[in-house]
Design a protein around this motif. Structure first.
Motif, mmCIF file in Angstrom:
data_model
loop_
_atom_site.group_PDB
_atom_site.id
_atom_site.type_symbol
_atom_site.label_atom_id
_atom_site.label_comp_id
_atom_site.label_asym_id
_atom_site.label_seq_id
_atom_site.Cartn_x
_atom_site.Cartn_y
_atom_site.Cartn_z
ATOM 1 N N LEU A 224 0.812 -1.236 0.038
ATOM 2 C CA LEU A 224 -0.041 -0.074 0.069
ATOM 3 C C LEU A 224 0.917 1.358 -0.327
ATOM 4 C CD1 LEU A 224 -2.713 -1.123 2.430
ATOM 5 C CD2 LEU A 224 -3.016 -0.606 -0.138
ATOM 6 N N VAL A 225 1.846 1.336 0.660
ATOM 7 C CA VAL A 225 2.895 2.458 0.481
ATOM 8 C C VAL A 225 3.354 2.578 -0.895
ATOM 9 C CG1 VAL A 225 4.976 3.262 1.522
ATOM 10 C CG2 VAL A 225 3.471 2.059 3.214
ATOM 11 N N PHE A 226 3.819 1.515 -1.309
ATOM 12 C CA PHE A 226 4.308 1.677 -2.856
ATOM 13 C C PHE A 226 3.290 2.175 -3.756
ATOM 14 C CE2 PHE A 226 8.060 -1.021 -1.362
ATOM 15 C CZ PHE A 226 8.828 -0.088 -1.632
ATOM 16 N N LEU A 227 2.090 1.869 -3.540
ATOM 17 C CA LEU A 227 1.002 2.250 -4.448
ATOM 18 C C LEU A 227 0.331 3.450 -4.309
ATOM 19 C CD1 LEU A 227 -1.317 -1.033 -4.184
ATOM 20 C CD2 LEU A 227 0.087 -0.446 -6.170
ATOM 21 N N PHE A 228 0.524 4.212 -3.021
ATOM 22 C CA PHE A 228 0.039 5.506 -2.730
ATOM 23 C C PHE A 228 1.118 6.305 -2.587
ATOM 24 C CE2 PHE A 228 -3.517 2.633 -1.834
ATOM 25 C CZ PHE A 228 -4.552 3.164 -2.639
ATOM 26 N N SER A 229 2.139 6.050 -2.833
ATOM 27 C CA SER A 229 3.481 6.959 -2.732
ATOM 28 C C SER A 229 3.247 7.934 -3.729
ATOM 29 C CB SER A 229 4.774 6.336 -2.796
ATOM 30 O OG SER A 229 4.809 5.466 -1.675
ATOM 31 N N PRO A 230 3.771 9.073 -3.780
ATOM 32 C CA PRO A 230 3.495 10.275 -4.903
ATOM 33 C C PRO A 230 4.660 9.724 -5.766
ATOM 34 C CG PRO A 230 4.782 11.282 -2.837
ATOM 35 C CD PRO A 230 4.197 9.900 -2.313
ATOM 36 N N VAL A 231 4.046 9.964 -7.264
ATOM 37 C CA VAL A 231 5.023 9.583 -8.071
ATOM 38 C C VAL A 231 5.905 10.972 -8.539
ATOM 39 C CG1 VAL A 231 4.979 9.152 -10.889
ATOM 40 C CG2 VAL A 231 3.144 8.132 -9.354
ATOM 41 N N THR A 232 7.393 10.547 -8.569
ATOM 42 C CA THR A 232 8.240 11.689 -8.762
ATOM 43 C C THR A 232 8.650 11.178 -10.269
ATOM 44 O OG1 THR A 232 9.866 10.658 -7.738
ATOM 45 C CG2 THR A 232 8.643 12.300 -6.475
ATOM 46 N N SER A 233 9.219 12.366 -11.021
ATOM 47 C CA SER A 233 9.959 12.144 -12.201
ATOM 48 C C SER A 233 11.558 11.580 -11.958
ATOM 49 C CB SER A 233 10.050 13.766 -12.859
ATOM 50 O OG SER A 233 8.880 14.002 -12.943
ATOM 51 N N LEU A 234 11.764 10.765 -12.939
ATOM 52 C CA LEU A 234 13.076 10.241 -12.941
ATOM 53 C C LEU A 234 14.200 11.263 -13.179
ATOM 54 C CD1 LEU A 234 14.822 7.559 -12.961
ATOM 55 C CD2 LEU A 234 14.544 7.729 -15.263
ATOM 56 N N GLN A 235 15.136 11.307 -12.351
ATOM 57 C CA GLN A 235 16.223 12.272 -12.587
ATOM 58 C C GLN A 235 17.507 11.592 -13.270
ATOM 59 O OE1 GLN A 235 16.457 15.740 -11.446
ATOM 60 N NE2 GLN A 235 14.187 15.330 -11.256
ATOM 61 N N CYS A 236 17.918 12.158 -14.282
ATOM 62 C CA CYS A 236 19.181 11.643 -15.145
ATOM 63 C C CYS A 236 20.111 12.750 -15.405
ATOM 64 C CB CYS A 236 18.597 11.182 -16.487
ATOM 65 S SG CYS A 236 17.477 9.749 -16.413
ATOM 66 N N TYR A 237 21.424 12.205 -15.468
ATOM 67 C CA TYR A 237 22.483 13.324 -15.930
ATOM 68 C C TYR A 237 22.164 13.170 -17.391
ATOM 69 C CZ TYR A 237 25.006 12.670 -11.682
ATOM 70 O OH TYR A 237 25.357 12.869 -10.297
ATOM 71 N N VAL A 238 22.301 14.530 -18.010
ATOM 72 C CA VAL A 238 22.136 14.706 -19.488
ATOM 73 C C VAL A 238 23.460 15.569 -20.142
ATOM 74 C CG1 VAL A 238 19.658 14.810 -19.383
ATOM 75 C CG2 VAL A 238 20.871 16.891 -19.098
ATOM 76 N N CYS A 239 23.750 15.266 -21.280
ATOM 77 C CA CYS A 239 24.944 15.997 -21.883
ATOM 78 C C CYS A 239 24.656 15.705 -23.323
ATOM 79 C CB CYS A 239 26.106 15.596 -21.341
ATOM 80 S SG CYS A 239 26.766 14.013 -21.483
ATOM 81 N N GLN B 31 10.214 13.510 -18.253
ATOM 82 C CA GLN B 31 8.840 13.659 -18.526
ATOM 83 C C GLN B 31 8.191 12.513 -19.287
ATOM 84 O OE1 GLN B 31 7.361 16.487 -17.302
ATOM 85 N NE2 GLN B 31 9.411 16.804 -16.647
ATOM 86 N N GLN B 32 6.996 12.087 -18.722
ATOM 87 C CA GLN B 32 6.639 10.730 -19.264
ATOM 88 C C GLN B 32 6.266 10.724 -20.842
ATOM 89 O OE1 GLN B 32 5.826 7.690 -18.036
ATOM 90 N NE2 GLN B 32 6.715 8.309 -16.148
ATOM 91 N N PRO B 33 6.564 10.003 -21.568
ATOM 92 C CA PRO B 33 6.628 8.363 -21.319
ATOM 93 C C PRO B 33 8.322 7.982 -21.228
ATOM 94 C CG PRO B 33 6.420 8.659 -23.583
ATOM 95 C CD PRO B 33 6.346 10.076 -22.991
ATOM 96 N N LEU B 34 9.190 8.949 -20.958
ATOM 97 C CA LEU B 34 10.555 8.963 -20.920
ATOM 98 C C LEU B 34 10.841 8.382 -19.553
ATOM 99 C CD1 LEU B 34 11.862 12.194 -22.772
ATOM 100 C CD2 LEU B 34 11.379 9.802 -23.803
ATOM 101 N N ASP B 35 11.169 7.029 -19.219
ATOM 102 C CA ASP B 35 11.301 6.630 -18.024
ATOM 103 C C ASP B 35 12.655 5.660 -17.806
ATOM 104 O OD1 ASP B 35 11.176 4.477 -20.097
ATOM 105 O OD2 ASP B 35 9.612 3.339 -18.884
ATOM 106 N N THR B 36 13.584 6.198 -18.650
ATOM 107 C CA THR B 36 14.938 5.415 -18.623
ATOM 108 C C THR B 36 16.113 6.526 -18.640
ATOM 109 O OG1 THR B 36 13.802 3.399 -19.479
ATOM 110 C CG2 THR B 36 16.365 3.489 -19.698
ATOM 111 N N CYS B 37 17.025 6.602 -18.063
ATOM 112 C CA CYS B 37 18.404 7.087 -18.229
ATOM 113 C C CYS B 37 19.350 6.318 -19.485
ATOM 114 C CB CYS B 37 19.163 7.374 -16.944
ATOM 115 S SG CYS B 37 18.212 8.248 -15.674
ATOM 116 N N MET B 38 19.648 6.870 -20.194
ATOM 117 C CA MET B 38 20.358 6.248 -21.617
ATOM 118 C C MET B 38 21.566 6.963 -21.590
ATOM 119 S SD MET B 38 19.210 5.355 -25.417
ATOM 120 C CE MET B 38 18.973 7.008 -26.077
ATOM 121 N N THR B 39 22.613 6.206 -21.819
ATOM 122 C CA THR B 39 24.017 6.684 -21.815
ATOM 123 C C THR B 39 24.645 5.906 -23.083
ATOM 124 O OG1 THR B 39 24.533 7.052 -19.545
ATOM 125 C CG2 THR B 39 26.403 6.955 -20.919
#
Length: 123
Positions: free
Chosen positions: A8-23, A40-48
């Motif tokens: 329940l904690v995981f289901l109702f936790s606030p959704v936060t955006s993924l943080q990635c290093y960018v360059c 921003q959705q649908p971007l859900d992965t950090c890619m290097t």
């Protein structure tokens, strides 16, 4: 009871955006890790992406969709001379610090998650 609470904690936790290093096209990892971005959705992965040609490297870090990153990773290759490209995908905050750190951190996170599930099941 405890397992239900954890779920329940995981289901109702606030959704936060993924943080990635960018360059874009940095020559060193340190130079590349100067800036970060909230994906921003649908971007859900950090890619290097690391392109290597001789002694020259070009590093690109960005937010991507999981499908895009996995597709790019499946076509990445390095030849016998060490030239070519590698693509690494990860999906937790700032996980694209470096390719090697990402793999090690993902393995540690997987082991920790498995241990928690086993511990919860034993009670």
């Amino acid at each position: 009871m405890l397992l239900t609470f954890v779920i329940l904690v995981f289901l109702f936790s606030p959704v936060t955006s993924l943080q990635c290093y960018v360059c874009s096209s940095s020559t060193t990892n340190e130079e590349c890790n100067q800036s970060s971005q909230s994906c921003q959705q649908p971007l859900d992965t950090c890619m290097t992406i690391v392109d290597t040609l001789g002694h020259m490297k070009a590093i690109v870090k960005q937010c991507a969709s999981s499908a895009t990153c996995k597709g790019a990773a499946s076509t990445a290759s390095i030849n016998a001379d060490g030239n070519g490209n590698t693509v690494n995908c990860c999906n937790y905050d700032m996980c694209n610090l470096s390719a090697a750190d990402s793999v090690e951190a993902q393995a540690a996170l997987l082991l920790l998650s498995t241990a928690c599930v086993l511990l919860l099941q034993s009670h």
